[in-house]
Write a protein that holds these residues in place. Sequence first.
Motif, PDB file in Angstrom:
ATOM      1  N   PRO A 100      -2.794  -7.263  19.244  1.00  0.00           N
ATOM      2  CA  PRO A 100      -2.790  -6.055  18.408  1.00  0.00           C
ATOM      3  C   PRO A 100      -2.895  -6.446  16.936  1.00  0.00           C
ATOM      4  O   PRO A 100      -2.150  -7.289  16.448  1.00  0.00           O
ATOM      5  CB  PRO A 100      -1.447  -5.399  18.726  1.00  0.00           C
ATOM      6  N   VAL A 101      -3.847  -5.841  16.251  1.00  0.00           N
ATOM      7  CA  VAL A 101      -4.051  -6.141  14.841  1.00  0.00           C
ATOM      8  C   VAL A 101      -4.372  -4.855  14.100  1.00  0.00           C
ATOM      9  O   VAL A 101      -5.090  -3.994  14.611  1.00  0.00           O
ATOM     10  CB  VAL A 101      -5.150  -7.215  14.662  1.00  0.00           C
ATOM     11  N   GLU A 102      -3.822  -4.741  12.908  1.00  0.00           N
ATOM     12  CA  GLU A 102      -4.047  -3.552  12.091  1.00  0.00           C
ATOM     13  C   GLU A 102      -5.398  -3.660  11.395  1.00  0.00           C
ATOM     14  O   GLU A 102      -5.755  -4.709  10.862  1.00  0.00           O
ATOM     15  CB  GLU A 102      -2.934  -3.415  11.049  1.00  0.00           C
ATOM     16  N   VAL A 103      -6.140  -2.551  11.426  1.00  0.00           N
ATOM     17  CA  VAL A 103      -7.445  -2.508  10.766  1.00  0.00           C
ATOM     18  C   VAL A 103      -7.555  -1.235   9.925  1.00  0.00           C
ATOM     19  O   VAL A 103      -6.913  -0.235  10.217  1.00  0.00           O
ATOM     20  CB  VAL A 103      -8.610  -2.553  11.785  1.00  0.00           C
ATOM     21  N   ARG A 104      -8.377  -1.323   8.909  1.00  0.00           N
ATOM     22  CA  ARG A 104      -8.665  -0.149   8.087  1.00  0.00           C
ATOM     23  C   ARG A 104      -9.948   0.477   8.618  1.00  0.00           C
ATOM     24  O   ARG A 104     -10.963  -0.193   8.756  1.00  0.00           O
ATOM     25  CB  ARG A 104      -8.821  -0.537   6.624  1.00  0.00           C
ATOM     26  N   ARG A 105      -9.873   1.757   8.938  1.00  0.00           N
ATOM     27  CA  ARG A 105     -11.031   2.478   9.468  1.00  0.00           C
ATOM     28  C   ARG A 105     -11.949   2.924   8.334  1.00  0.00           C
ATOM     29  O   ARG A 105     -11.567   2.897   7.165  1.00  0.00           O
ATOM     30  CB  ARG A 105     -10.544   3.681  10.272  1.00  0.00           C
ATOM     31  N   ALA A 106     -13.131   3.345   8.702  1.00  0.00           N
ATOM     32  CA  ALA A 106     -14.123   3.783   7.720  1.00  0.00           C
ATOM     33  C   ALA A 106     -13.616   4.955   6.873  1.00  0.00           C
ATOM     34  O   ALA A 106     -13.981   5.084   5.707  1.00  0.00           O
ATOM     35  CB  ALA A 106     -15.421   4.170   8.425  1.00  0.00           C
ATOM     36  N   ASP A 107     -12.744   5.795   7.455  1.00  0.00           N
ATOM     37  CA  ASP A 107     -12.231   6.955   6.713  1.00  0.00           C
ATOM     38  C   ASP A 107     -11.038   6.604   5.814  1.00  0.00           C
ATOM     39  O   ASP A 107     -10.449   7.471   5.189  1.00  0.00           O
ATOM     40  CB  ASP A 107     -11.847   8.081   7.682  1.00  0.00           C
ATOM     41  N   GLY A 108     -10.671   5.309   5.778  1.00  0.00           N
ATOM     42  CA  GLY A 108      -9.577   4.868   4.918  1.00  0.00           C
ATOM     43  C   GLY A 108      -8.229   4.796   5.605  1.00  0.00           C
ATOM     44  O   GLY A 108      -7.275   4.242   5.056  1.00  0.00           O
ATOM     45  N   SER A 109      -8.123   5.370   6.792  1.00  0.00           N
ATOM     46  CA  SER A 109      -6.861   5.315   7.520  1.00  0.00           C
ATOM     47  C   SER A 109      -6.706   3.943   8.172  1.00  0.00           C
ATOM     48  O   SER A 109      -7.653   3.156   8.250  1.00  0.00           O
ATOM     49  CB  SER A 109      -6.816   6.417   8.581  1.00  0.00           C
ATOM     50  N   THR A 110      -5.511   3.656   8.624  1.00  0.00           N
ATOM     51  CA  THR A 110      -5.268   2.388   9.318  1.00  0.00           C
ATOM     52  C   THR A 110      -4.856   2.669  10.751  1.00  0.00           C
ATOM     53  O   THR A 110      -4.315   3.730  11.069  1.00  0.00           O
ATOM     54  CB  THR A 110      -4.174   1.555   8.624  1.00  0.00           C
ATOM     55  N   GLY A 111      -5.122   1.724  11.596  1.00  0.00           N
ATOM     56  CA  GLY A 111      -4.757   1.829  12.995  1.00  0.00           C
ATOM     57  C   GLY A 111      -4.775   0.451  13.620  1.00  0.00           C
ATOM     58  O   GLY A 111      -5.069  -0.546  12.948  1.00  0.00           O
ATOM     59  N   TYR A 112      -4.463   0.396  14.877  1.00  0.00           N
ATOM     60  CA  TYR A 112      -4.424  -0.881  15.587  1.00  0.00           C
ATOM     61  C   TYR A 112      -5.539  -0.964  16.614  1.00  0.00           C
ATOM     62  O   TYR A 112      -5.890   0.034  17.236  1.00  0.00           O
ATOM     63  CB  TYR A 112      -3.069  -1.079  16.282  1.00  0.00           C
ATOM     64  N   VAL A 113      -6.081  -2.156  16.763  1.00  0.00           N
ATOM     65  CA  VAL A 113      -7.024  -2.457  17.840  1.00  0.00           C
ATOM     66  C   VAL A 113      -6.510  -3.700  18.557  1.00  0.00           C
ATOM     67  O   VAL A 113      -5.698  -4.446  18.022  1.00  0.00           O
ATOM     68  CB  VAL A 113      -8.463  -2.703  17.321  1.00  0.00           C
ATOM     69  N   GLN A 114      -6.985  -3.890  19.766  1.00  0.00           N
ATOM     70  CA  GLN A 114      -6.650  -5.085  20.536  1.00  0.00           C
ATOM     71  C   GLN A 114      -7.797  -6.077  20.365  1.00  0.00           C
ATOM     72  O   GLN A 114      -8.874  -5.885  20.922  1.00  0.00           O
ATOM     73  CB  GLN A 114      -6.459  -4.742  22.019  1.00  0.00           C
ATOM     74  N   ALA A 115      -7.567  -7.116  19.603  1.00  0.00           N
ATOM     75  CA  ALA A 115      -8.593  -8.135  19.366  1.00  0.00           C
ATOM     76  C   ALA A 115      -8.661  -9.068  20.566  1.00  0.00           C
ATOM     77  O   ALA A 115      -7.653  -9.614  21.007  1.00  0.00           O
ATOM     78  CB  ALA A 115      -8.266  -8.923  18.101  1.00  0.00           C
TER      79      ALA A 115
END
Length: 166
Positions: A100-115
């Motif tokens: 799990p890693v935090e990423v910044r989305r294109a809309d500026g929000s942040t969320g987690y993805v599973q790398a």
Amino acid sequence: MDGSWLYESDVEEAALHYFQDLGWQVANGPVIAPDGEAPERADYSAVLLVERLRRAVATLNPELGSEAIDEVVRKVQGSTGPSLVAINREIHRMVVDGVPVEVRRADGSTGYVQARLIDFDDVEANDWLVANQYSVKDGDHVRRPDVVVFLNGMPLAVFELKNAAD
């Protein structure tokens, strides 16, 4: 001696050729050691081949920026737990489920993805390496397994070969 003895070095060489025939990269441990001709780790206490892991994470997760890739590598490197079994479970979970890693989305929000650490769908897309005589220092002890199998820079298996006649 009549030359009919099979030595550990013969079995080690045969194992390396076997992996090479499977399409794996083969490296001599002293060559990729920190003080070797083509070092792949900073010091002898490092077990992971960090740059191989970093390249694999970047390739498998093209949506991640360099900061997220660094975070994934840090999490794999920094696995901790009360016991070796707990650490192995944590790493197994990362290998199977992703990190799990935090990423910044294109809309500026942040969320987690599973790398992903391994491409299970296209195994040829992974970095397969086998190294012999790979020395690792733990405190005052130096261990040098005969053969270490790496997948995307992570040690997957260790072979310690013995002469059956000894």
